[in-house]
Design an enzyme around this catalytic site. Structure first.
Site, PDB file in Angstrom:
ATOM      1  N   ASP A  30       0.858  -1.171   0.000  1.00 29.09           N
ATOM      2  CA  ASP A  30       0.000   0.000   0.000  1.00 29.09           C
ATOM      3  C   ASP A  30       0.908   1.239   0.000  1.00 29.09           C
ATOM      4  OD1 ASP A  30      -2.357   1.623   0.399  1.00 29.09           O
ATOM      5  OD2 ASP A  30      -1.748   1.803   2.491  1.00 29.09           O
ATOM      6  N   ASP A 231      -1.737  -0.855   6.023  1.00 28.59           N
ATOM      7  CA  ASP A 231      -1.906  -0.293   7.374  1.00 28.59           C
ATOM      8  C   ASP A 231      -3.327   0.179   7.662  1.00 28.59           C
ATOM      9  OD1 ASP A 231      -1.914   2.017   5.697  1.00 28.59           O
ATOM     10  OD2 ASP A 231      -1.337   3.237   7.426  1.00 28.59           O
ATOM     11  N   ASP A 235      -7.099  -1.915   3.368  1.00 29.47           N
ATOM     12  CA  ASP A 235      -6.169  -2.990   2.994  1.00 29.47           C
ATOM     13  C   ASP A 235      -6.570  -4.344   3.569  1.00 29.47           C
ATOM     14  OD1 ASP A 235      -4.448  -1.046   1.752  1.00 29.47           O
ATOM     15  OD2 ASP A 235      -3.690  -0.532   3.736  1.00 29.47           O
TER      16      ASP A 235
END
Length: 343
Positions: A30, A231, A235
């Site tokens: 990410d 995080d 996600d």
């Protein structure tokens, strides 16, 4: 191996993930909070209203974003609070996964989110709003749009610094034979600039949470062993889909709950350490299997008297017992040597 990970700020909740990590050949990252610091700040803003209207709109925007958990929302809230903006009672708040948020004030719907959400709603863009978006996107900034059901009311440019260790961590992953891939819900221009700066050649922008998970699934169908690093709430779906799920310790509780490995310091270089730890641990396991078997493969036939008819030699049972004990000592000692390994 799990103990060694804890010493290096790598919290391993599921030993199976440590067993699989050495096979990983593709790692999906990410952007916000993973490659970048996750501490975005508002750098520019454009308001398409009179001063009196702007004051009201800032209050509505603050009230909307204050109910969101996204790091970009936190940056907007911090910026507006610095201006001493006060909140209003926003009703029917809803988080639009991967796009933004919406809520109702005074029987009017208001939205805060990315450009795709505004275009999907068919709202009008003023020429100043368009030029501001293009200019700030070219600078690698993320643009958040605030709009009602008719037009774009404001554009806010947000910048998030790249972590100092990210570029070196990406380089180290490549050296380990792992392909890094960046997925982000951010715009194409910002994603390209960030990817270029850290040395990632493959990336996807404007990704929704379910699209991230689908991308991970496609990589797996192509025969890859995939690790996912994230995080945020956005996600969690992709983390659950991946073979090895890794969460940043400073991220959301949901991401850490779903992930099997958590990097306490949120430092990307710890991913490299986790993969190295897995490889060292698996090598140690294979060595242990050798020592456990070699004593038995040699000792049991001798103890059974296989050489007695030939040369009259047979193991004393006490010697066999000592050999059996040595096999256990060898395995335990070799495992404990992990403590002295550097990652």
């Amino acid at each position: 191996g799990v103990g060694k990970g804890a010493e290096n700020n790598i919290l391993i909740k599921d030993a199976q993930s440590l067993e699989i990590a050495h096979k990983v050949n593709a790692i999906v990252l990410d952007k916000t909070g993973t490659i970048t610091e996750g501490k975005p700040v508002v750098t520019n803003s454009y308001w398409n209203s009179t001063q009196q209207d702007v004051n009201l709109q800032k209050q509505v925007l603050l009230s909307l974003e204050n109910q969101s958990e996204h790091p970009l929302a936190e940056a907007i809230v911090a910026s507006l609070l610095d201006e001493s903006v006060k909140q209003l009672p926003v009703e029917s708040f809803e988080a639009l996964s991967g796009q933004g948020v919406k809520g109702k004030y005074s029987n009017q719907w208001y939205y805060a989110g990315n450009e795709a959400l505004a275009k999907e709603g068919g709202v009008a863009f003023s020429s100043e709003a368009k030029s501001s978006i293009e200019r700030w996107k070219a600078e690698g900034k993320t643009c958040i749009l605030f709009f009602d059901e008719n037009e774009v009311l404001a554009v806010l440019a947000i910048s998030d610094r790249i972590k100092a260790t990210s570029a070196q961590a990406i380089k180290s992953l490549k050296e380990l034979g792992v392909q890094p891939i960046m997925l982000t819900g951010d715009n194409e221009e910002t994603a390209r600039l960030v990817a270029k700066e850290v040395g990632i050649s493959r990336f996807q922008a404007s990704m929704l949470p379910e699209q991230k998970a689908q991308f991970v699934k496609q990589l797996q169908q192509q025969g890859n062993i995939v690790a996912m690093v994230g995080d945020g709430v956005n996600d969690s779906h992709a983390l659950a889909q991946s073979d090895v799920s890794i969460a940043m310790g400073k991220g959301s509780d949901i991401a850490m709950d779903v992930a099997k490995i958590t990097l306490i310091t949120s430092d990307l270089s710890q991913i490299v350490a986790a993969i190295k730890l897995s490889r060292i641990t698996m090598r140690t396991i294979r060595q242990n299997l050798f020592w456990a078997f070699i004593y038995n493969i040699i000792g049991i036939p001798l103890a059974a008297g296989v050489l007695y008819p030939v040369i009259g030699f047979q193991f004393d049972p006490m010697v066999a017992g000592i050999a059996m004990a040595l096999s256990s000592v060898s395995v335990v000692t070799n495992s404990l040597m992990l403590k002295n390994k550097s990652l």
